[in-house]
Write an enzyme that holds these catalytic residues in place. Structure first.
Site, PDB file in Angstrom:
ATOM      1  N   CYS A 255       0.807  -0.913  -0.258  1.00 23.57           N
ATOM      2  CA  CYS A 255       0.000   0.409  -0.706  1.00 23.57           C
ATOM      3  C   CYS A 255       0.412   0.840  -0.135  1.00 23.57           C
ATOM      4  CB  CYS A 255      -1.014   0.322   1.232  1.00 23.57           C
ATOM      5  SG  CYS A 255      -2.172  -1.220   0.832  1.00 23.57           S
ATOM      6  N   CYS A 419      14.411   9.367  -5.968  1.00 21.06           N
ATOM      7  CA  CYS A 419      13.048   8.773  -5.972  1.00 21.06           C
ATOM      8  C   CYS A 419      12.596   9.338  -3.812  1.00 21.06           C
ATOM      9  CB  CYS A 419      13.566   6.849  -5.399  1.00 21.06           C
ATOM     10  SG  CYS A 419      14.378   6.256  -4.282  1.00 21.06           S
TER      11      CYS A 419
END
Length: 465
Positions: A255, A419
């Site tokens: 998730c 990132c």
């Protein structure tokens, strides 16, 4: 800051006091309950003891239970006997997150006698959009304790036991041995294998759910029925019967990395509770998700059920001659983590890494950088460093990769890969370093610690997710 810290500490102490008082109240009610129940069984409570007409209740249901649970007792599939079974049942819920919260709400509401809830994590603001037992005020509180507090406010007649520690091979069998049924509400492969093995070794059925992005699925493993009318006894497949070998770690999403729409785990968690209720009250396997998997697609709001393989007679753990007779190291087996925690990869040499502070100094000094953000497009659109370009790692193949190499060769500035946490950026930078000519290699960097480090060290207003 001192005032904030003082208030946070004071609130934590008050929460702890409240929790102890709620537990004390529950224990007092439990001590008084048998007296009330025996009174009722003798013909009514004290208020109506002068009534000459004897009132009959369910075999073991007191007046308050009939009133409280009447809407489900009315169902022929539950009835008085089913309610008695629910009130005597003990259910262990592993995971107080998107699945465990709705599942436990409905089981508490249904009057399941004892609910154990396991979670090692703490409540974070990113949980609240889907984990309905937790509120803003619960941030940094143990999820197991937060869930237990909410469940006690829903039903003070049942026993709630929070386990705010990591369920692992050293303690899983001891904890599970206290319960009749396990709900797998976790989100990682190592724990799924462990709970399936626990289910087999402890001979306890396992209701397994999962949810990611806009999809969810649900099934029952390790089902046992000695009362089956067609056969003398029946044992359903375990997780290993269906998935004999773990998937590669890169094929498994989470998730936090891939996202999830809040109602999707809500749907699956509610259905986990429904399957648990059906199983407890005695529904046969033809009415349960045994040898069947329910698939939910939130994109078009459709459900479908697929048939699963039956129990594998050669299964390593649930066959008549098992090779596995104890719990294993499941992180080694699955080559992935059971806990969702930040990785800290070190696959680039130090000369090809740059700290957030050094990158900020370079940008402030007007040194040019080609900032290559390798997060997904949706993450990039949420937040990014000004001037960065988006080359998602998942799409960095063939044409896209060749285009990026050409762009790096043409530019004369530093090339810094970015990132979220500084792991995917290393992977992308390593691919480039393996392909590009030596004269360009010293210009290729990766932002150490990623955007989390940028938010911590440079820009406190940058979102951390």
């Amino acid at each position: 800051m001192d005032l904030i810290n003082h208030l946070e500490q004071e609130i934590a102490e008050l929460k702890d006091t409240l929790q102890h008082k709620e537990q004390e109240l529950f224990e007092i009610k439990q001590k008084l309950l048998p007296t009330k129940q025996s009174n009722i069984e003798n013909g009514g409570d004290d208020q109506y003891s002068g009534n000459s007409t004897k009132v009959h209740f369910g075999d073991a249901l007191p007046k308050w239970a009939i009133e409280r649970y009447s809407r489900q007792i009315l169902l022929p599939d539950i009835g008085v006997q089913g309610q008695e079974r629910l009130m005597a049942a003990r259910v262990l819920i592993v995971g107080a997150g998107g699945l465990g919260c709705p599942a436990s709400v409905y089981l508490a509401g249904a009057g399941v006698g004892e609910i154990g809830i396991v979670d090692y994590d703490q409540v974070d603001v990113t949980n609240i959009h889907r984990q309905i037992l937790h509120c803003e005020k619960d941030q940094n509180l143990s999820k197991a304790q937060s869930a237990a507090n909410s469940l006690r406010s829903i039903n003070s007649k049942i026993k709630i036991t929070p386990y705010d520690f990591d369920l692992n091979p050293s303690n899983a069998l001891e904890v599970a041995g206290k319960y009749d049924l396990i709900l797998d509400c976790t989100d990682n492969v190592p724990t799924r294998y462990m709970l399936s093995d626990v289910s087999v070794l402890a001979k306890v059925p396992l209701i397994s759910g999962s949810a990611l992005k806009m999809e969810g699925q649900l099934t029952i493993y390790g089902y046992r029925d000695k009362r089956n009318v067609e056969e003398q006894s029946y044992i359903g497949p375990c997780y290993r019967c269906i998935f004999s070998t773990p998937p590669p770690p890169e094929a498994v999403g989470s998730c936090s990395a891939n996202g999830v729409a809040g109602p999707v785990p809500g749907v699956i968690g509610a259905l986990q509770a429904l399957e648990a209720i059906k199983l407890i009250v005695g529904q046969t396997r033809t009415h349960l998700l045994v040898e069947k998997m329910l698939l939910f697609d939130g994109d078009d709001s459709t459900f479908r059920t697929v048939k699963l393989r039956p129990r594998n007679p050669l299964c390593e753990i649930c066959s008549e001659s098992p090779k596995i007779t104890k719990l294993l190291d499941y992180e080694v087996l699955c080559k992935s983590q059971a806990k969702e925690k930040d990785l800290d990869l070190h696959i680039l040499p130090s000369e090809n890494r740059i700290s957030a502070k050094d990158l900020a100094k370079s940008l402030n000094a007007k040194e040019r950088h080609l900032l290559v953000d390798v997060r997904s497009e949706s993450e990039f659109n949420m937040c990014n460093i000004d001037g960065a370009v988006n080359y998602p790692l998942e799409k960095l193949h063939k044409k896209q990769f060749d285009e990026l190499l050409a762009r790096i060769r043409e530019c004369t500035s530093y090339v810094t890969f970015i990132c979220r946490r500084g792991n995917d950026s290393q992977v992308a930078a390593k691919r480039v370093l393996d392909q590009i000519e030596d004269k360009h290699r010293s210009r290729v960097k990766d932002l150490s610690g990623g955007l989390h480090a940028w938010a911590t060290d440079i820009d406190a207003d940058f979102p951390v997710y």
